[in-house]
Design a protein around this motif. Structure first.
Motif, PDB file in Angstrom:
ATOM      1  N   SER A 152      10.162  -8.294   0.746  1.00 37.20           N
ATOM      2  CA  SER A 152      10.811  -7.485   1.776  1.00 37.20           C
ATOM      3  C   SER A 152       9.823  -6.798   2.702  1.00 37.20           C
ATOM      4  N   GLY A 153       8.665  -6.382   2.196  1.00 39.50           N
ATOM      5  CA  GLY A 153       7.672  -5.749   3.059  1.00 39.50           C
ATOM      6  C   GLY A 153       7.240  -6.696   4.166  1.00 39.50           C
ATOM      7  N   ALA A 154       6.957  -7.944   3.810  1.00 40.01           N
ATOM      8  CA  ALA A 154       6.568  -8.937   4.812  1.00 40.01           C
ATOM      9  C   ALA A 154       7.718  -9.241   5.756  1.00 40.01           C
ATOM     10  N   ILE A 155       8.942  -9.308   5.227  1.00 36.57           N
ATOM     11  CA  ILE A 155      10.116  -9.594   6.059  1.00 36.57           C
ATOM     12  C   ILE A 155      10.338  -8.479   7.072  1.00 36.57           C
ATOM     13  N   PHE A 156      10.218  -7.230   6.637  1.00 35.73           N
ATOM     14  CA  PHE A 156      10.357  -6.118   7.570  1.00 35.73           C
ATOM     15  C   PHE A 156       9.219  -6.112   8.580  1.00 35.73           C
ATOM     16  N   GLY A 157       8.054  -6.608   8.177  1.00 36.75           N
ATOM     17  CA  GLY A 157       6.961  -6.772   9.122  1.00 36.75           C
ATOM     18  C   GLY A 157       7.323  -7.765  10.215  1.00 36.75           C
ATOM     19  N   SER A 212      13.299  -0.751  -2.534  1.00 28.24           N
ATOM     20  CA  SER A 212      12.038  -0.063  -2.262  1.00 28.24           C
ATOM     21  C   SER A 212      11.941   0.313  -0.782  1.00 28.24           C
ATOM     22  N   TRP A 213      12.289   1.551  -0.455  1.00 30.94           N
ATOM     23  CA  TRP A 213      12.155   1.995   0.934  1.00 30.94           C
ATOM     24  C   TRP A 213      10.675   2.038   1.333  1.00 30.94           C
ATOM     25  N   GLN A 214       9.813   2.266   0.348  1.00 26.44           N
ATOM     26  CA  GLN A 214       8.380   2.316   0.648  1.00 26.44           C
ATOM     27  C   GLN A 214       7.877   0.960   1.153  1.00 26.44           C
ATOM     28  N   GLY A 215       8.265  -0.113   0.466  1.00 23.33           N
ATOM     29  CA  GLY A 215       7.844  -1.438   0.880  1.00 23.33           C
ATOM     30  C   GLY A 215       8.411  -1.822   2.236  1.00 23.33           C
ATOM     31  N   HIS A 216       9.684  -1.473   2.455  1.00 21.50           N
ATOM     32  CA  HIS A 216      10.322  -1.796   3.735  1.00 21.50           C
ATOM     33  C   HIS A 216       9.660  -1.044   4.887  1.00 21.50           C
ATOM     34  N   LEU A 217       9.476   0.251   4.721  1.00 20.73           N
ATOM     35  CA  LEU A 217       8.893   1.063   5.793  1.00 20.73           C
ATOM     36  C   LEU A 217       7.432   0.677   6.040  1.00 20.73           C
ATOM     37  N   GLY A 218       6.665   0.500   4.970  1.00 23.36           N
ATOM     38  CA  GLY A 218       5.263   0.130   5.127  1.00 23.36           C
ATOM     39  C   GLY A 218       5.097  -1.209   5.816  1.00 23.36           C
ATOM     40  N   GLY A 219       5.922  -2.191   5.427  1.00 24.31           N
ATOM     41  CA  GLY A 219       5.854  -3.498   6.063  1.00 24.31           C
ATOM     42  C   GLY A 219       6.257  -3.447   7.523  1.00 24.31           C
ATOM     43  N   PHE A 220       7.286  -2.676   7.830  1.00 19.61           N
ATOM     44  CA  PHE A 220       7.768  -2.557   9.208  1.00 19.61           C
ATOM     45  C   PHE A 220       6.701  -1.937  10.104  1.00 19.61           C
ATOM     46  N   LEU A 221       6.098  -0.844   9.650  1.00 16.83           N
ATOM     47  CA  LEU A 221       5.048  -0.194  10.444  1.00 16.83           C
ATOM     48  C   LEU A 221       3.844  -1.124  10.609  1.00 16.83           C
ATOM     49  N   ALA A 236       0.825  -1.204   0.000  1.00 19.48           N
ATOM     50  CA  ALA A 236       0.000   0.000   0.000  1.00 19.48           C
ATOM     51  C   ALA A 236       0.860   1.254   0.000  1.00 19.48           C
ATOM     52  N   LEU A 237       1.959   1.249   0.772  1.00 19.43           N
ATOM     53  CA  LEU A 237       2.833   2.423   0.787  1.00 19.43           C
ATOM     54  C   LEU A 237       3.586   2.550  -0.532  1.00 19.43           C
ATOM     55  N   VAL A 238       3.939   1.419  -1.138  1.00 21.58           N
ATOM     56  CA  VAL A 238       4.539   1.465  -2.481  1.00 21.58           C
ATOM     57  C   VAL A 238       3.577   2.128  -3.460  1.00 21.58           C
ATOM     58  N   TYR A 239       2.316   1.725  -3.400  1.00 14.48           N
ATOM     59  CA  TYR A 239       1.285   2.273  -4.290  1.00 14.48           C
ATOM     60  C   TYR A 239       1.149   3.779  -4.097  1.00 14.48           C
ATOM     61  N   TRP A 240       1.295   4.228  -2.865  1.00 10.35           N
ATOM     62  CA  TRP A 240       1.163   5.651  -2.563  1.00 10.35           C
ATOM     63  C   TRP A 240       2.416   6.447  -2.908  1.00 10.35           C
TER      64      TRP A 240
END
Length: 310
Positions: free
Chosen positions: A213-218, A256-265, A197-201
């Protein structure tokens, strides 16, 4: 009991026997209990209801946060790794970076027309693109909402999938053992979706993004919450998180910093819901309700972005 035997005003009374003074509280639910209701526990005393609940929990093999204890905590992670590996092999077998499978699975905010001669046309739709001999690369805005999910299982570079799958192999079983299989899957997929979702935004409109990576950072975010909840030393976890975000910033042109940050949050929020849900019979309802709220907010973010692109 006579009027003279009644407890004085302000004196705590047993929740099961209102006429009896109770100066001891159940170590589990913290309700006052009289001597007849006190049951020995590992620390202090518990009330009969909490003892019965504890026996039911022990029999069912519940984890610390309410999930069913898995017989093999690595199974789910291995299945996820297998799916990622299968998709990667399929992409490699159909052309790698030029794979048509990749074009449909990767996450692209908006579609574009690949003219296959080193140029792209961003102004035409799918019908005009194919009529002119180009190859249409779909995006979420065009209705390819599946990409928000499929991109989580999509990799091209060998080092990319190797690093993500190694991280899943290390983190996955630890978290599944603590929260249970169903909750682990909810954590994994919802974290990946919040990253998407953050990537999309925030990602460039026509840029493609792939990776788990988004799931991994999650999972990293969730591990931090769990370690903090149980009173463990989370400095090493913070160190690994800092290292991963340092790499994300250093290579933000290709990562993709967006995917990493979104997944982490997303992982932080989901783990907080699971770990800090009140104990007792209301815990499953609280956890499910919290996860539904996270999913609804993620869906709302996608809807609002689609409206903004229009």
């Amino acid at each position: 009991m006579s009027e003279h035997d009644m407890p004085a005003a302000g004196v705590p009374t047993c929740y099961r026997h209102p006429g009896r003074e109770a100066h001891i509280r159940c170590q589990r639910c913290e309700r006052p209990i009289c001597p007849d209701c006190m049951r020995d526990a590992a620390v202090g005393f518990q009330c009969p209801e909490c003892v019965a609940e504890g026996r039911r929990t022990t029999r069912s093999g519940r984890t610390a946060f309410g999930g069913l204890r898995p017989t093999n905590a690595a199974t789910t992670s291995f299945v996820l790794i297998g799916i990622n590996a299968f998709v990667w092999l399929m992409i490699m077998a159909t052309g790698g970076n030029s794979s048509r499978v990749l074009a449909w699975l990767e996450l692209r905010p908006d579609g574009l027309c690949d003219l296959q001669n080193g140029f792209v046309n961003l102004q035409v739709g799918q019908s005009a693109c194919t009529a002119g001999g180009g190859e249409w690369m779909p995006g979420v805005y065009d209705g390819a909402y599946w990409q928000l999910l499929t991109s989580m299982f999509t990799h091209v570079q060998p080092l990319h999938i190797a690093f993500n799958m190694f991280a899943l192999y290390v983190l996955g079983p630890q978290l599944e053992l603590v929260i249970g299989r169903t909750r682990f899957l909810a954590l994994y997929f919802l974290s990946g979706l919040t990253g998407s979702a953050l990537v999309y935004w925030a990602a460039p409109e026509f840029q493609a993004t792939v990776g788990a990576s988004g799931a991994i950072f999650g999972l990293l975010g969730a591990l931090l919450v769990v370690v903090h909840k149980v009173g463990g030393d989370y400095r090493s976890v913070l160190t690994w998180i800092a290292i991963n975000f340092a790499f994300t910033i250093a290579f933000r042109g290709t990562i993709s910093w967006q995917g990493h940050l979104g997944g982490f949050l997303g992982g932080l929020a989901i783990a907080a819901i699971l770990a800090y849900a009140p104990k007792g019979r209301s815990r499953p309802l609280f956890q499910v309700s919290g996860l539904v709220v996270v999913a609804a907010l993620t869906a709302l973010a996608v809807i609002l972005r689609t409206a903004a692109l229009g």
